[in-house]
Design a protein around this motif. Structure first.
Motif, PDB file in Angstrom:
ATOM      1  N   MET A   1       0.847  -1.185   0.019  1.00 44.12           N
ATOM      2  CA  MET A   1       0.003   0.152   0.093  1.00 44.12           C
ATOM      3  C   MET A   1       0.950   1.264   0.100  1.00 44.12           C
ATOM      4  O   MET A   1       0.509   2.455  -0.484  1.00 44.12           O
ATOM      5  N   SER A   2       2.098   1.204   0.647  1.00 43.76           N
ATOM      6  CA  SER A   2       2.886   2.379   0.634  1.00 43.76           C
ATOM      7  C   SER A   2       3.497   2.694  -0.800  1.00 43.76           C
ATOM      8  O   SER A   2       3.610   3.794  -1.250  1.00 43.76           O
TER       9      SER A   2
ATOM     10  N   GLN B   1       0.644   4.190  -2.878  1.00 39.95           N
ATOM     11  CA  GLN B   1       0.436   5.514  -2.458  1.00 39.95           C
ATOM     12  C   GLN B   1       1.374   6.538  -3.188  1.00 39.95           C
ATOM     13  O   GLN B   1       0.999   7.549  -3.422  1.00 39.95           O
ATOM     14  N   GLU B   2       2.395   6.036  -3.332  1.00 38.30           N
ATOM     15  CA  GLU B   2       3.552   6.670  -3.870  1.00 38.30           C
ATOM     16  C   GLU B   2       3.208   6.953  -5.267  1.00 38.30           C
ATOM     17  O   GLU B   2       3.173   8.203  -5.890  1.00 38.30           O
TER      18      GLU B   2
ATOM     19  N   ILE C   1       0.301   7.007  -6.663  1.00 45.14           N
ATOM     20  CA  ILE C   1      -0.834   7.901  -6.984  1.00 45.14           C
ATOM     21  C   ILE C   1      -0.325   9.159  -7.262  1.00 45.14           C
ATOM     22  O   ILE C   1      -1.061   9.907  -8.069  1.00 45.14           O
TER      23      ILE C   1
END
Length: 251
Positions: free
Chosen positions: A123-124, A127-128, A130
Protein backbone atom coordinates in the motif's frame (compact mmCIF):
# COMPACT_ATOMS: atom_id res chain seq x y z
CA UNK A 1 -12.92 6.88 -29.09
CA UNK A 2 -14.66 4.56 -31.55
CA UNK A 3 -16.08 7.59 -33.38
CA UNK A 4 -12.76 9.43 -33.42
CA UNK A 5 -10.60 6.52 -34.61
CA UNK A 6 -11.69 6.68 -38.30
CA UNK A 7 -10.84 10.39 -38.34
CA UNK A 8 -7.41 9.62 -36.88
CA UNK A 9 -6.82 7.01 -39.58
CA UNK A 10 -7.82 9.45 -42.31
CA UNK A 11 -5.45 12.02 -40.83
CA UNK A 12 -2.61 9.50 -41.09
CA UNK A 13 -3.56 8.63 -44.68
CA UNK A 14 -3.69 12.29 -45.69
CA UNK A 15 -0.39 13.11 -43.99
CA UNK A 16 1.44 10.18 -45.60
CA UNK A 17 -0.10 10.88 -49.01
CA UNK A 18 1.04 14.51 -48.91
CA UNK A 19 4.49 13.55 -47.66
CA UNK A 20 5.18 10.81 -50.23
CA UNK A 21 3.80 12.69 -53.23
CA UNK A 22 5.12 16.17 -52.48
CA UNK A 23 8.42 17.37 -54.00
CA UNK A 24 9.30 18.59 -50.51
CA UNK A 25 7.97 15.50 -48.75
CA UNK A 26 10.33 15.64 -45.78
CA UNK A 27 9.14 19.11 -44.82
CA UNK A 28 5.51 18.11 -45.40
CA UNK A 29 5.86 15.03 -43.21
CA UNK A 30 7.58 17.12 -40.55
CA UNK A 31 4.61 19.48 -40.36
CA UNK A 32 1.82 16.90 -40.17
CA UNK A 33 3.39 13.78 -38.66
CA UNK A 34 4.52 15.25 -35.38
CA UNK A 35 3.19 16.32 -31.95
CA UNK A 36 0.65 17.24 -30.81
CA UNK A 37 -1.20 15.03 -33.30
CA UNK A 38 1.26 12.12 -33.17
CA UNK A 39 3.56 11.03 -30.38
CA UNK A 40 7.12 12.03 -31.26
CA UNK A 41 8.47 8.49 -31.63
CA UNK A 42 5.72 7.47 -34.07
CA UNK A 43 6.20 10.66 -36.06
CA UNK A 44 9.93 9.96 -36.28
CA UNK A 45 9.37 6.41 -37.52
CA UNK A 46 6.91 7.51 -40.20
CA UNK A 47 9.24 10.35 -41.20
CA UNK A 48 12.09 7.87 -41.72
CA UNK A 49 9.80 5.70 -43.83
CA UNK A 50 8.86 8.68 -45.98
CA UNK A 51 12.52 9.60 -46.35
CA UNK A 52 13.42 6.08 -47.52
CA UNK A 53 10.69 6.16 -50.17
CA UNK A 54 11.79 9.57 -51.40
CA UNK A 55 15.44 8.52 -51.57
CA UNK A 56 14.47 5.56 -53.78
CA UNK A 57 12.15 7.66 -55.93
CA UNK A 58 9.13 5.57 -54.97
CA UNK A 59 5.58 6.76 -54.43
CA UNK A 60 3.10 5.17 -52.04
CA UNK A 61 -0.55 5.70 -52.83
CA UNK A 62 -2.89 4.95 -49.94
CA UNK A 63 -6.52 5.92 -50.24
CA UNK A 64 -9.22 5.19 -47.66
CA UNK A 65 -12.48 4.56 -49.49
CA UNK A 66 -14.90 3.73 -46.69
CA UNK A 67 -14.83 3.60 -42.92
CA UNK A 68 -15.89 0.37 -41.28
CA UNK A 69 -16.76 -0.66 -37.76
CA UNK A 70 -14.48 0.57 -34.97
CA UNK A 71 -14.20 -1.20 -31.63
CA UNK A 72 -12.34 -0.18 -28.50
CA UNK A 73 -10.38 -3.27 -27.51
CA UNK A 74 -9.10 -2.08 -24.14
CA UNK A 75 -8.50 0.99 -22.04
CA UNK A 76 -5.94 1.04 -19.25
CA UNK A 77 -3.73 3.32 -17.19
CA UNK A 78 0.05 3.32 -17.09
CA UNK A 79 0.58 4.57 -13.55
CA UNK A 80 4.00 6.06 -12.98
CA UNK A 81 4.63 6.42 -16.72
CA UNK A 82 5.24 9.79 -18.29
CA UNK A 83 6.15 11.51 -21.54
CA UNK A 84 7.89 14.78 -20.91
CA UNK A 85 6.95 14.88 -17.22
CA UNK A 86 8.72 13.34 -14.26
CA UNK A 87 10.73 10.42 -15.63
CA UNK A 88 11.99 7.67 -13.35
CA UNK A 89 15.76 7.32 -13.39
CA UNK A 90 17.51 3.97 -13.46
CA UNK A 91 16.03 0.52 -14.15
CA UNK A 92 12.26 0.22 -13.95
CA UNK A 93 9.82 -2.67 -13.78
CA UNK A 94 6.25 -2.88 -15.04
CA UNK A 95 3.69 -4.53 -12.77
CA UNK A 96 0.40 -5.72 -14.29
CA UNK A 97 -2.41 -5.65 -11.72
CA UNK A 98 -6.15 -4.92 -11.70
CA UNK A 99 -6.10 -4.43 -15.46
CA UNK A 100 -3.64 -1.53 -15.14
CA UNK A 101 0.12 -1.16 -15.47
CA UNK A 102 2.34 0.20 -12.70
CA UNK A 103 5.82 1.50 -13.49
CA UNK A 104 8.06 0.88 -10.47
CA UNK A 105 11.61 1.73 -9.67
CA UNK A 106 13.76 -1.24 -8.70
CA UNK A 107 13.54 -0.23 -5.00
CA UNK A 108 9.74 0.00 -5.23
CA UNK A 109 9.62 -3.45 -6.81
CA UNK A 110 11.66 -4.96 -3.95
CA UNK A 111 9.42 -3.31 -1.39
CA UNK A 112 6.25 -4.41 -3.17
CA UNK A 113 7.43 -8.02 -3.41
CA UNK A 114 8.81 -8.14 0.15
CA UNK A 115 6.74 -10.69 2.08
CA UNK A 116 7.84 -9.29 5.42
CA UNK A 117 6.50 -5.83 4.51
CA UNK A 118 3.15 -7.43 3.76
CA UNK A 119 0.08 -5.47 2.76
CA UNK A 120 1.34 -2.29 4.39
CA UNK A 121 4.47 -2.27 2.21
CA UNK A 122 2.42 -2.76 -0.94
CA UNK A 123 0.00 0.00 0.00
CA UNK A 124 2.92 2.33 0.66
CA UNK A 125 4.23 1.76 -2.87
CA UNK A 126 0.78 2.27 -4.39
CA UNK A 127 0.38 5.49 -2.43
CA UNK A 128 3.64 6.78 -3.91
CA UNK A 129 2.41 5.94 -7.40
CA UNK A 130 -0.81 7.88 -6.90
CA UNK A 131 1.29 11.04 -6.76
CA UNK A 132 3.04 10.23 -10.05
CA UNK A 133 2.13 11.05 -13.65
CA UNK A 134 -0.18 8.73 -15.56
CA UNK A 135 -0.82 7.82 -19.18
CA UNK A 136 -4.32 6.80 -20.27
CA UNK A 137 -4.11 4.34 -23.18
CA UNK A 138 -6.81 3.09 -25.54
CA UNK A 139 -6.38 0.48 -28.28
CA UNK A 140 -8.93 0.76 -31.08
CA UNK A 141 -9.36 -1.80 -33.87
CA UNK A 142 -11.18 -0.60 -36.96
CA UNK A 143 -12.04 -1.97 -40.36
CA UNK A 144 -11.68 0.04 -43.54
CA UNK A 145 -11.97 -0.42 -47.28
CA UNK A 146 -8.89 0.99 -48.93
CA UNK A 147 -6.74 1.11 -52.02
CA UNK A 148 -2.98 0.89 -51.57
CA UNK A 149 -0.22 0.84 -54.16
CA UNK A 150 3.57 1.22 -54.06
CA UNK A 151 4.91 2.63 -57.32
CA UNK A 152 8.53 1.93 -58.29
CA UNK A 153 11.00 4.61 -59.22
CA UNK A 154 10.91 5.77 -62.85
CA UNK A 155 13.36 3.82 -65.00
CA UNK A 156 16.44 5.67 -66.21
CA UNK A 157 18.70 4.67 -69.05
CA UNK A 158 22.39 5.45 -69.31
CA UNK A 159 22.55 4.33 -72.94
CA UNK A 160 22.24 7.09 -75.51
CA UNK A 161 20.22 6.32 -78.68
CA UNK A 162 22.27 5.59 -81.76
CA UNK A 163 22.29 8.72 -83.86
CA UNK A 164 23.08 6.65 -86.98
CA UNK A 165 20.00 4.38 -86.69
CA UNK A 166 18.37 4.10 -90.07
CA UNK A 167 14.84 5.24 -90.66
CA UNK A 168 13.75 1.65 -91.37
CA UNK A 169 15.12 0.34 -88.04
CA UNK A 170 13.47 3.19 -86.19
CA UNK A 171 10.10 2.37 -87.77
CA UNK A 172 10.39 -1.34 -86.89
CA UNK A 173 11.21 -0.53 -83.26
CA UNK A 174 8.19 1.76 -83.03
CA UNK A 175 5.89 -0.92 -84.47
CA UNK A 176 7.15 -3.53 -81.97
CA UNK A 177 6.51 -1.11 -79.12
CA UNK A 178 2.95 -0.44 -80.25
CA UNK A 179 2.22 -4.15 -80.64
CA UNK A 180 3.54 -5.01 -77.18
CA UNK A 181 0.99 -5.65 -74.38
CA UNK A 182 -0.01 -2.69 -72.28
CA UNK A 183 1.51 -4.28 -69.16
CA UNK A 184 4.88 -4.62 -70.91
CA UNK A 185 4.81 -1.01 -72.04
CA UNK A 186 4.04 0.05 -68.47
CA UNK A 187 6.98 -1.93 -67.12
CA UNK A 188 9.32 -0.45 -69.74
CA UNK A 189 8.20 3.02 -68.69
CA UNK A 190 9.20 2.29 -65.11
CA UNK A 191 5.61 1.96 -63.84
CA UNK A 192 3.87 -0.99 -62.27
CA UNK A 193 2.02 -3.55 -64.33
CA UNK A 194 -0.57 -4.08 -61.64
CA UNK A 195 -3.30 -1.65 -60.71
CA UNK A 196 -4.12 -0.86 -57.07
CA UNK A 197 -6.92 -3.08 -55.84
CA UNK A 198 -9.57 -2.40 -53.26
CA UNK A 199 -9.37 -4.47 -50.09
CA UNK A 200 -11.03 -4.59 -46.69
CA UNK A 201 -8.40 -4.52 -43.97
CA UNK A 202 -8.04 -3.95 -40.24
CA UNK A 203 -6.00 -1.22 -38.57
CA UNK A 204 -5.09 -0.90 -34.90
CA UNK A 205 -4.56 2.54 -33.41
CA UNK A 206 -3.12 3.20 -29.97
CA UNK A 207 -4.29 6.53 -28.57
CA UNK A 208 -2.86 8.21 -25.49
CA UNK A 209 -3.77 10.97 -23.09
CA UNK A 210 -1.13 12.36 -20.74
CA UNK A 211 -2.17 13.04 -17.14
CA UNK A 212 0.48 15.19 -15.49
CA UNK A 213 0.63 16.22 -11.86
CA UNK A 214 0.55 19.95 -11.19
CA UNK A 215 2.22 21.72 -8.28
CA UNK A 216 -1.14 22.69 -6.86
CA UNK A 217 -3.58 20.78 -4.67
CA UNK A 218 -7.36 20.61 -4.45
CA UNK A 219 -9.50 20.97 -1.35
CA UNK A 220 -8.91 17.30 -0.45
CA UNK A 221 -5.15 17.76 -0.46
CA UNK A 222 -4.61 15.80 -3.64
CA UNK A 223 -2.45 17.15 -6.47
CA UNK A 224 -4.20 18.67 -9.46
CA UNK A 225 -3.90 16.64 -12.65
CA UNK A 226 -3.71 18.29 -16.07
CA UNK A 227 -4.99 16.21 -18.99
CA UNK A 228 -3.61 16.58 -22.50
CA UNK A 229 -5.49 16.03 -25.75
CA UNK A 230 -5.59 12.53 -27.23
CA UNK A 231 -2.76 11.77 -29.64
CA UNK A 232 -1.84 8.82 -31.85
CA UNK A 233 0.90 6.82 -30.12
CA UNK A 234 1.14 3.81 -32.44
CA UNK A 235 -0.32 2.48 -35.66
CA UNK A 236 -0.35 -1.21 -36.55
CA UNK A 237 2.59 -1.87 -34.23
CA UNK A 238 5.03 0.42 -36.06
CA UNK A 239 6.55 1.33 -32.68
CA UNK A 240 5.85 -2.02 -30.98
CA UNK A 241 3.25 -0.40 -28.73
CA UNK A 242 5.39 2.68 -27.99
CA UNK A 243 5.26 2.15 -24.22
CA UNK A 244 6.46 5.26 -22.34
CA UNK A 245 8.50 3.20 -19.86
CA UNK A 246 10.28 1.00 -22.41
CA UNK A 247 13.23 1.81 -24.72
CA UNK A 248 12.17 3.42 -27.96
CA UNK A 249 11.63 1.05 -30.91
CA UNK A 250 12.13 -1.95 -28.63
CA UNK A 251 10.17 -5.16 -29.13
Amino acid sequence: LAEAAPQCLRFLAEGLQVATSSPDGRRASGKMLQPPFLEANLGEQLGEMVGSLLDEGRTWQWELLEDGQAEVERVFLIIGGSRGGTVKRGPTDILFAFGQQFVLTRDQTKQFMDKEAGLQGRMSVLQELILCDLVLVADVRLKARQRSHLLPAPATSSVEPDAEMSKEEDTEAQEEKEEAPASKRSEDAGGSASEPREAEVEHVLRLEMQLKQERSYNDDGLPTVRASSWQIADWNGVCHGNHPALPRNGP
